[in-house]
Design a protein around this motif. Structure first.
Motif, PDB file in Angstrom:
ATOM      1  N   ALA A 235      11.519   0.150   8.565  1.00  0.00           N
ATOM      2  CA  ALA A 235      12.754  -0.209   7.862  1.00  0.00           C
ATOM      3  C   ALA A 235      12.978  -1.714   7.729  1.00  0.00           C
ATOM      4  N   PRO A 236      12.862  -2.506   8.797  1.00  0.00           N
ATOM      5  CA  PRO A 236      13.149  -3.942   8.639  1.00  0.00           C
ATOM      6  C   PRO A 236      12.195  -4.657   7.683  1.00  0.00           C
ATOM      7  N   HIS A 237      11.042  -4.077   7.468  1.00  0.00           N
ATOM      8  CA  HIS A 237      10.046  -4.727   6.610  1.00  0.00           C
ATOM      9  C   HIS A 237      10.343  -4.553   5.122  1.00  0.00           C
ATOM     10  N   HIS A 238      11.151  -3.551   4.781  1.00  0.00           N
ATOM     11  CA  HIS A 238      11.351  -3.254   3.365  1.00  0.00           C
ATOM     12  C   HIS A 238      12.808  -3.296   2.916  1.00  0.00           C
ATOM     13  N   LYS A 239      13.760  -3.222   3.838  1.00  0.00           N
ATOM     14  CA  LYS A 239      15.177  -3.258   3.458  1.00  0.00           C
ATOM     15  C   LYS A 239      15.504  -4.620   2.867  1.00  0.00           C
ATOM     16  N   GLY A 240      16.252  -4.606   1.776  1.00  0.00           N
ATOM     17  CA  GLY A 240      16.686  -5.847   1.148  1.00  0.00           C
ATOM     18  C   GLY A 240      15.626  -6.531   0.305  1.00  0.00           C
ATOM     19  N   MET A 241      14.468  -5.926   0.188  1.00  0.00           N
ATOM     20  CA  MET A 241      13.403  -6.509  -0.629  1.00  0.00           C
ATOM     21  C   MET A 241      13.505  -5.933  -2.042  1.00  0.00           C
ATOM     22  N   PRO A 242      12.945  -6.634  -3.039  1.00  0.00           N
ATOM     23  CA  PRO A 242      13.030  -6.130  -4.412  1.00  0.00           C
ATOM     24  C   PRO A 242      12.404  -4.734  -4.549  1.00  0.00           C
ATOM     25  N   ILE A 243      13.042  -3.908  -5.357  1.00  0.00           N
ATOM     26  CA  ILE A 243      12.509  -2.585  -5.671  1.00  0.00           C
ATOM     27  C   ILE A 243      11.928  -2.669  -7.069  1.00  0.00           C
ATOM     28  N   LEU A 244      10.681  -2.305  -7.196  1.00  0.00           N
ATOM     29  CA  LEU A 244      10.015  -2.400  -8.491  1.00  0.00           C
ATOM     30  C   LEU A 244      10.451  -1.264  -9.400  1.00  0.00           C
ATOM     31  N   LYS A 245      10.657  -1.584 -10.658  1.00  0.00           N
ATOM     32  CA  LYS A 245      10.969  -0.576 -11.661  1.00  0.00           C
ATOM     33  C   LYS A 245       9.663  -0.087 -12.268  1.00  0.00           C
ATOM     34  N   SER A 246       9.733   0.991 -12.996  1.00  0.00           N
ATOM     35  CA  SER A 246       8.510   1.574 -13.547  1.00  0.00           C
ATOM     36  C   SER A 246       7.815   0.635 -14.537  1.00  0.00           C
ATOM     37  N   ASP A 247       8.574  -0.247 -15.189  1.00  0.00           N
ATOM     38  CA  ASP A 247       7.941  -1.160 -16.148  1.00  0.00           C
ATOM     39  C   ASP A 247       7.499  -2.483 -15.513  1.00  0.00           C
ATOM     40  N   ASP A 248       7.788  -2.691 -14.214  1.00  0.00           N
ATOM     41  CA  ASP A 248       7.302  -3.888 -13.514  1.00  0.00           C
ATOM     42  C   ASP A 248       5.810  -3.717 -13.226  1.00  0.00           C
ATOM     43  N   ARG A 249       5.028  -4.726 -13.539  1.00  0.00           N
ATOM     44  CA  ARG A 249       3.582  -4.647 -13.351  1.00  0.00           C
ATOM     45  C   ARG A 249       3.022  -5.889 -12.649  1.00  0.00           C
ATOM     46  N   PRO A 250       3.500  -6.184 -11.437  1.00  0.00           N
ATOM     47  CA  PRO A 250       2.904  -7.330 -10.745  1.00  0.00           C
ATOM     48  C   PRO A 250       1.500  -6.969 -10.265  1.00  0.00           C
ATOM     49  N   ASP A 251       0.685  -7.979 -10.036  1.00  0.00           N
ATOM     50  CA  ASP A 251      -0.641  -7.698  -9.493  1.00  0.00           C
ATOM     51  C   ASP A 251      -0.492  -7.226  -8.038  1.00  0.00           C
ATOM     52  N   PHE A 252      -1.587  -6.724  -7.483  1.00  0.00           N
ATOM     53  CA  PHE A 252      -1.564  -6.137  -6.143  1.00  0.00           C
ATOM     54  C   PHE A 252      -1.021  -7.107  -5.095  1.00  0.00           C
ATOM     55  N   LEU A 253      -1.479  -8.330  -5.103  1.00  0.00           N
ATOM     56  CA  LEU A 253      -1.064  -9.310  -4.106  1.00  0.00           C
ATOM     57  C   LEU A 253       0.436  -9.590  -4.194  1.00  0.00           C
ATOM     58  N   ARG A 254       0.935  -9.842  -5.385  1.00  0.00           N
ATOM     59  CA  ARG A 254       2.371 -10.115  -5.538  1.00  0.00           C
ATOM     60  C   ARG A 254       3.208  -8.900  -5.135  1.00  0.00           C
ATOM     61  N   ARG A 255       2.749  -7.708  -5.486  1.00  0.00           N
ATOM     62  CA  ARG A 255       3.498  -6.499  -5.130  1.00  0.00           C
ATOM     63  C   ARG A 255       3.641  -6.392  -3.607  1.00  0.00           C
ATOM     64  N   GLN A 256       2.589  -6.691  -2.862  1.00  0.00           N
ATOM     65  CA  GLN A 256       2.652  -6.599  -1.400  1.00  0.00           C
ATOM     66  C   GLN A 256       3.519  -7.703  -0.804  1.00  0.00           C
ATOM     67  N   VAL A 257       3.386  -8.902  -1.327  1.00  0.00           N
ATOM     68  CA  VAL A 257       4.112 -10.048  -0.764  1.00  0.00           C
ATOM     69  C   VAL A 257       5.592  -9.993  -1.111  1.00  0.00           C
ATOM     70  N   LEU A 258       5.940  -9.572  -2.317  1.00  0.00           N
ATOM     71  CA  LEU A 258       7.327  -9.608  -2.762  1.00  0.00           C
ATOM     72  C   LEU A 258       8.152  -8.408  -2.313  1.00  0.00           C
ATOM     73  N   THR A 259       7.520  -7.290  -1.958  1.00  0.00           N
ATOM     74  CA  THR A 259       8.286  -6.089  -1.623  1.00  0.00           C
ATOM     75  C   THR A 259       8.301  -5.766  -0.130  1.00  0.00           C
ATOM     76  N   SER A 260       7.711  -6.603   0.690  1.00  0.00           N
ATOM     77  CA  SER A 260       7.778  -6.396   2.138  1.00  0.00           C
ATOM     78  C   SER A 260       7.913  -7.750   2.822  1.00  0.00           C
ATOM     79  N   ARG A 261       8.218  -7.720   4.088  1.00  0.00           N
ATOM     80  CA  ARG A 261       8.372  -8.968   4.832  1.00  0.00           C
ATOM     81  C   ARG A 261       7.780  -8.812   6.221  1.00  0.00           C
ATOM     82  N   ASN A 262       7.438  -9.927   6.807  1.00  0.00           N
ATOM     83  CA  ASN A 262       6.962  -9.960   8.178  1.00  0.00           C
ATOM     84  C   ASN A 262       8.151 -10.166   9.116  1.00  0.00           C
ATOM     85  N   VAL A 263       8.020  -9.695  10.334  1.00  0.00           N
ATOM     86  CA  VAL A 263       9.043  -9.892  11.352  1.00  0.00           C
ATOM     87  C   VAL A 263       8.488 -10.899  12.345  1.00  0.00           C
TER      88      VAL A 263
END
Length: 142
Positions: free
Chosen positions: A62-90
């Motif tokens: 939960a702490p890694h993903h709460k408050g992070m951007p939620i991708l919409k179906s038309d969002d198409r970031p590359d793999f690296l950006r998707r991982q970095v922008l939608t999760s966080r480190n503690v």
């Protein structure tokens, strides 16, 4: 579940030994539980244990993903950006690493899922340095 699935991989170096140890672990655990406890209590113990383990895993994720951007179906970031922008480190020290099993390095875990937990801390430095070179304006969520 994934341990049993991994045993079907014929390229696994010590597949027979791994399978025997996995089976022995499960058999020994169930034997001890049903030997020490009455059957109803043993089943209750297993159910409570699994429930608490699920709660523990939820508190990890939960702490890694709460408050992070939620991708919409038309969002198409590359793999690296998707991982970095939608999760966080503690952040934390060795105790946090032990309590969270290395999953406090969630970004690196998503980028390199088969990397061992101790190496995730090392990978974090490399990923941060690489992300510092990005032109972040090329993609924004939502």
């Amino acid at each position: 579940m994934s341990s049993g699935k991994a045993l079907t991989n014929r390229s696994l170096k010590h597949r027979t030994l791994d399978g025997a140890l996995l089976f022995a672990h499960c058999a020994l655990r169930l034997t001890v539980q049903f030997w020490l406890l009455p059957p109803g209590m043993a089943i209750a113990f297993i159910a409570v244990h699994q429930g608490l383990f699920g709660l523990y895993l939820g508190s990890l994720f939960a702490p890694h993903h709460k408050g992070m951007p939620i991708l919409k179906s038309d969002d198409r970031p590359d793999f690296l950006r998707r991982q970095v922008l939608t999760s966080r480190n503690v952040r934390g020290g060795r105790l946090t690493d032990i309590a969270l099993g290395g999953l406090n390095h969630q970004i690196e875990h998503h980028l390199f899922p088969s990397m061992s937990s101790p190496d995730l801390r090392i990978a974090r430095t490399i990923v941060r340095r690489y992300c510092g070179t990005w032109a972040w304006t090329t993609w924004r969520p939502g």
